[in-house]
Design a protein around this motif. Structure first.
Motif, PDB file in Angstrom:
ATOM      1  N   MET A 138       0.848  -1.193   0.000  1.00 50.20           N
ATOM      2  CA  MET A 138       0.000   0.000   0.000  1.00 50.20           C
ATOM      3  C   MET A 138       0.871   1.226   0.000  1.00 50.20           C
ATOM      4  O   MET A 138       1.633   1.474   0.929  1.00 50.20           O
ATOM      5  CB  MET A 138      -0.884  -0.009   1.248  1.00 50.20           C
ATOM      6  N   PRO A 193       0.050   3.927  -8.220  1.00 50.17           N
ATOM      7  CA  PRO A 193      -1.228   3.387  -8.682  1.00 50.17           C
ATOM      8  C   PRO A 193      -1.185   1.894  -8.965  1.00 50.17           C
ATOM      9  O   PRO A 193      -2.234   1.294  -9.138  1.00 50.17           O
ATOM     10  CB  PRO A 193      -1.492   4.186  -9.962  1.00 50.17           C
ATOM     11  N   SER A 194      -0.029   1.294  -9.020  1.00 51.33           N
ATOM     12  CA  SER A 194       0.010  -0.142  -9.264  1.00 51.33           C
ATOM     13  C   SER A 194      -0.114  -0.923  -7.962  1.00 51.33           C
ATOM     14  O   SER A 194      -0.221  -2.133  -7.976  1.00 51.33           O
ATOM     15  CB  SER A 194       1.301  -0.521  -9.985  1.00 51.33           C
ATOM     16  N   ALA A 195      -0.123  -0.235  -6.854  1.00 54.67           N
ATOM     17  CA  ALA A 195      -0.335  -0.910  -5.577  1.00 54.67           C
ATOM     18  C   ALA A 195      -1.753  -0.621  -5.108  1.00 54.67           C
ATOM     19  O   ALA A 195      -2.295   0.439  -5.353  1.00 54.67           O
ATOM     20  CB  ALA A 195       0.661  -0.406  -4.542  1.00 54.67           C
ATOM     21  N   PHE A 196      -2.341  -1.589  -4.420  1.00 54.90           N
ATOM     22  CA  PHE A 196      -3.713  -1.387  -3.965  1.00 54.90           C
ATOM     23  C   PHE A 196      -3.995  -2.331  -2.812  1.00 54.90           C
ATOM     24  O   PHE A 196      -3.421  -3.413  -2.732  1.00 54.90           O
ATOM     25  CB  PHE A 196      -4.687  -1.658  -5.103  1.00 54.90           C
ATOM     26  N   PRO A 197      -4.871  -1.911  -1.916  1.00 56.49           N
ATOM     27  CA  PRO A 197      -5.260  -2.814  -0.841  1.00 56.49           C
ATOM     28  C   PRO A 197      -6.182  -3.896  -1.396  1.00 56.49           C
ATOM     29  O   PRO A 197      -7.075  -3.594  -2.179  1.00 56.49           O
ATOM     30  CB  PRO A 197      -6.000  -1.899   0.132  1.00 56.49           C
ATOM     31  N   PRO A 198      -5.974  -5.143  -1.054  1.00 49.43           N
ATOM     32  CA  PRO A 198      -6.767  -6.222  -1.642  1.00 49.43           C
ATOM     33  C   PRO A 198      -8.113  -6.375  -0.950  1.00 49.43           C
ATOM     34  O   PRO A 198      -8.215  -6.288   0.265  1.00 49.43           O
ATOM     35  CB  PRO A 198      -5.897  -7.452  -1.407  1.00 49.43           C
ATOM     36  N   PHE A 199      -9.133  -6.580  -1.756  1.00 47.74           N
ATOM     37  CA  PHE A 199     -10.481  -6.838  -1.268  1.00 47.74           C
ATOM     38  C   PHE A 199     -10.939  -8.188  -1.813  1.00 47.74           C
ATOM     39  O   PHE A 199     -10.548  -8.583  -2.910  1.00 47.74           O
ATOM     40  CB  PHE A 199     -11.470  -5.783  -1.796  1.00 47.74           C
ATOM     41  N   ARG A 220       0.529   5.446  -1.127  1.00 42.47           N
ATOM     42  CA  ARG A 220      -0.494   6.441  -1.474  1.00 42.47           C
ATOM     43  C   ARG A 220      -0.449   6.825  -2.943  1.00 42.47           C
ATOM     44  O   ARG A 220      -1.476   6.965  -3.585  1.00 42.47           O
ATOM     45  CB  ARG A 220      -0.269   7.692  -0.613  1.00 42.47           C
ATOM     46  N   TYR A 221       0.720   6.967  -3.497  1.00 43.55           N
ATOM     47  CA  TYR A 221       0.791   7.529  -4.840  1.00 43.55           C
ATOM     48  C   TYR A 221       1.269   6.534  -5.879  1.00 43.55           C
ATOM     49  O   TYR A 221       1.562   6.901  -7.004  1.00 43.55           O
ATOM     50  CB  TYR A 221       1.669   8.779  -4.841  1.00 43.55           C
TER      51      TYR A 221
END
Lengths: 256, 256
Positions: free
Chosen positions: A5, A10-16, A7-8
């Motif tokens: 994770m 965009p290739s990282a994201f919290p998984p849902f 903030r800036y």
DNA sequence: GATCATAGTCGTCTCTCTGACGATAAGCAC
DNA sequence: GTGCTTATCGTCAGAGAGACGACTATGATC
């Protein structure tokens, strides 16, 4: 898959986790009923819940809903936006997206976002339990909603809320569309259609005014030529859905 | 976080990214306009897109939409189901969930499910670019939708589809609710409200019949006592939104 | 078979609401 | 003042809804 994770970036994201839940409604014995399955595993083991499951990595949301519906009921449902390829009057359920629910704590195991779909189906045989469910039943929605709930045990997760939203959508949508015909068999009479409205809205409608309204609305009903006496009384004309998407002016729900 | 996929292990799930996208609509210069941001990074770098962003691990969906809205426009928007705590006539935008989009290939980077929210706002100052956007603008929706699109470049991702769904939702929802007042300032005249309907529907309405309809519908408008001549002509009474959620009978869109 | 119960279908009346449009009111520009 | 603008009130015909009477055509019951 490695997940970070930042903030800036965009290739990282919290998984849902993403699931679909189904609000499957039908009319049986003059009552609006919802399909429930009994959970065979924790959390909420033994509770009644809406059918549903995880979306697979390579399938779309409507596709996942359609697959879950087939697994639970054997129904084949075209998704809503595309017109029914089989043409007006074809059997099969109506399926449309309802809403998406994503409270951070709605599932104790992990962060789950659930996309709910609404299914309107004609009366079906008693459902079989499928997959991870240890039972299935049709429950009248009046027993599941509101403070005067007969069954004291709430549904699993936030499924009571989802069900309420689905019922409200169905109630309002049959006002201004021909969707009530999705609760009927391929061929149906005006009286059968009226009983659908009465069950979904929980009112009684004047048979004469109802007949005038539905037969006078262009595109709502197509005469199929036959008649039936399966409801008793004088033989009634059989119709199929005319497929009109929007009724103008709409059906009016009494005293709303 | 380790992720595995097993058919019957409910604690395993395929990971998805979840975003919110905003369809922010306003009426400016007699035209329905949508807020767009220019993407500063790949994919679709340089394309116009709807504002939005990733949902954080600890926030709800509406919360994420509200946060993104504030970041992009400075608007404070209560979410739709909860009534506006500030009471009828309070400023601030209307926010409601629109639909969820999850085609497997809608984002080339990864599997992204996007929950779209619809925001109806009064006319705002020209937006500032925020976050990862290199520009922002209000674009008339007629230039963005349909085959006669003036701007030949489509929106990023499936945002054209999302925008079309949002515009259709807004067009139909002002028929049977008092939501058109969300496009107006706290105090507004009947004529200003009529121009909102005309801009959203793209029609011209009879001022006399419109005046009779909206002033005759209980709960739609509350007289605030004052008058204004800011539209020229005879002074017009000022009203605030009466907060009626559902209009019965509805406003009728001509020749639909 | 006569009668009854049931459900379907057609008609009538009144009331409300809408669409079309005339008429008047009250500001501003000149 | 005149002319232009927008707001607001009124009138009239037609469409549609709710209430309800009347008739039709079947099966069930005696």
């Amino acid at each position: 898959m490695i997940v970070a994770m930042s903030r800036y970036d965009p290739s990282a994201f919290p998984p849902f986790a993403v699931t679909v839940d189904l609000v499957v409604l039908t009319v049986r014995e003059h009552a609006l009923c919802a399909l429930l399955v009994r959970r065979g595993e924790p959390p909420y083991q033994g509770y009644w819940a809406l059918p549903g499951g995880f979306v697979r990595p390579d399938e779309g949301l409507a596709e996942a809903a359609s697959r879950e519906l087939a697994e639970e009921t054997g129904l084949r449902a075209p998704s809503a936006p595309g017109h029914d390829a089989a043409g007006p009057g074809a059997a099969g359920a109506h399926l449309e997206q309802l809403a998406t629910y994503g409270h951070p704590q709605r599932d104790p195991r992990m962060r789950v976002v659930s996309v709910a779909y609404l299914v309107l189906a004609p009366d079906l045989p008693t459902p079989r339990a499928g997959g991870d469910a240890s039972g299935a039943r049709w429950a009248p929605v009046t027993e599941l909603l509101g403070p005067d709930r007969a069954d004291g045990v709430p549904l699993a997760f936030d499924h009571g809320l989802i069900l309420a939203d689905g019922v409200e959508r169905a109630r309002s949508k049959i006002e201004y569309s021909s969707l009530a015909t999705a609760f009927c068999a391929t061929e149906f009479t005006v009286g059968e259609l009226r009983r659908v409205y009465e069950a979904v809205w929980g009112v009684v409608l004047d048979p004469r005014n109802f007949h005038r309204k539905v037969t006078g609305t262009p595109g709502f009903l197509l005469p199929s030529g036959g008649t039936t006496t399966r409801q008793g009384g004088r033989p009634a004309q059989l119709f199929t859905s005319g497929g009109a998407n929007v009724l103008n002016p709409p059906m009016l729900r009494p005293e709303s």
